[in-house]
Design a protein around this motif. Structure first.
Motif, short mmCIF file in Angstrom:
data_model
loop_
_atom_site.label_atom_id
_atom_site.label_comp_id
_atom_site.label_asym_id
_atom_site.label_seq_id
_atom_site.Cartn_x
_atom_site.Cartn_y
_atom_site.Cartn_z
N GLU A 105 -9.38 0.10 0.27
CA GLU A 105 -8.90 -0.52 1.58
C GLU A 105 -10.14 -0.99 2.43
OE1 GLU A 105 -5.71 -1.07 2.47
OE2 GLU A 105 -5.11 -0.24 0.45
N PHE A 106 -11.25 -0.35 2.61
CA PHE A 106 -12.24 -0.80 3.24
C PHE A 106 -13.31 -1.53 2.33
CE2 PHE A 106 -10.47 2.83 5.42
CZ PHE A 106 -10.55 2.46 7.03
N TRP A 131 -4.69 11.41 0.47
CA TRP A 131 -4.89 11.01 1.95
C TRP A 131 -3.45 10.15 2.37
CZ3 TRP A 131 -8.86 13.04 4.48
CH2 TRP A 131 -9.84 13.84 3.76
N TYR A 132 -3.22 10.40 3.42
CA TYR A 132 -2.05 9.86 4.29
C TYR A 132 -2.39 8.48 4.76
CZ TYR A 132 0.58 13.94 3.34
OH TYR A 132 1.24 14.91 2.69
N SER A 133 -1.70 7.25 4.69
CA SER A 133 -2.05 6.00 4.84
C SER A 133 -2.55 6.02 6.46
CB SER A 133 -1.15 4.71 4.57
OG SER A 133 0.08 5.26 5.19
N MET A 178 0.73 -0.98 0.05
CA MET A 178 0.10 0.00 0.18
C MET A 178 0.94 1.16 -0.14
SD MET A 178 -2.71 1.23 2.80
CE MET A 178 -1.58 0.83 4.08
N SER A 179 0.41 2.25 -0.93
CA SER A 179 1.20 3.69 -0.73
C SER A 179 1.07 4.45 0.29
CB SER A 179 0.87 4.27 -1.96
OG SER A 179 1.34 5.76 -1.89
N SER A 180 1.73 5.14 0.68
CA SER A 180 1.63 6.18 2.05
C SER A 180 0.69 7.16 1.43
CB SER A 180 2.82 6.63 2.42
OG SER A 180 3.55 7.53 1.37
N PHE A 189 -3.51 14.08 7.96
CA PHE A 189 -4.07 13.06 7.43
C PHE A 189 -4.54 13.15 5.95
CE2 PHE A 189 -6.52 12.89 11.82
CZ PHE A 189 -5.79 12.02 12.25
N ALA A 190 -4.20 14.48 5.59
CA ALA A 190 -4.62 14.77 3.97
C ALA A 190 -3.66 15.79 3.76
CB ALA A 190 -5.80 14.83 3.92
#
Length: 88
Positions: A13-14, A65-67, A1-3, A47-48
Motif C-alpha cells: 500500500e505504501f 493489520w486492519y486497514s 483493498m481488504s479490511s 490496528f492489529a
C-alpha cells in the motif's frame, strides 16, 4: 483493498518492502522488536490482531493489520507515502 492486511500487503500500500514496513511499525511502536508481534497499543487501538496459523507441523503466530492502520501511519508520519526514504 481488504479490511485485513498482512505486513507484506500493508507495505505494498505504501510502495515499500515488507522489511521497511516492519521497521516503520517498530518505529511507531506498533510492532514489538523482540517478538515481532503487534504491541499492546496496536491491539488496544484495533490496528492489529494476532492470529495463529499452521506452519508445517507447528502452530505459529502472525499479525493481521486492519486497514485503519494506513491512516494512522500517515497521520503519525505527517508525510506522504514517501516516508520510507527516512528509514531505508
Amino acid at each position: 483493498m481488504s479490511s485485513k492486511l498482512t505486513q507484506t500487503e500493508l507495505a505494498t500500500e505504501f510502495g515499500i518492502s515488507s522489511i521497511a514496513m516492519g521497521k516503520k511499525l517498530i518505529e511507531l511502536k506498533l510492532r514489538d522488536t523482540k517478538t515481532k508481534l503487534a504491541t499492546q497499543y496496536a491491539l488496544d487501538n484495533h490496528f492489529a490482531k494476532i492470529v495463529n496459523y499452521q506452519k508445517g507441523s507447528e502452530i505459529a503466530k502472525m499479525n493481521v493489520w486492519y486497514s485503519n492502520i494506513i491512516e494512522h501511519i500517515q497521520r503519525k508520519t505527517k508525510k506522504d507515502f514517501n516516508f520510507c526514504a527516512d528509514i531505508l
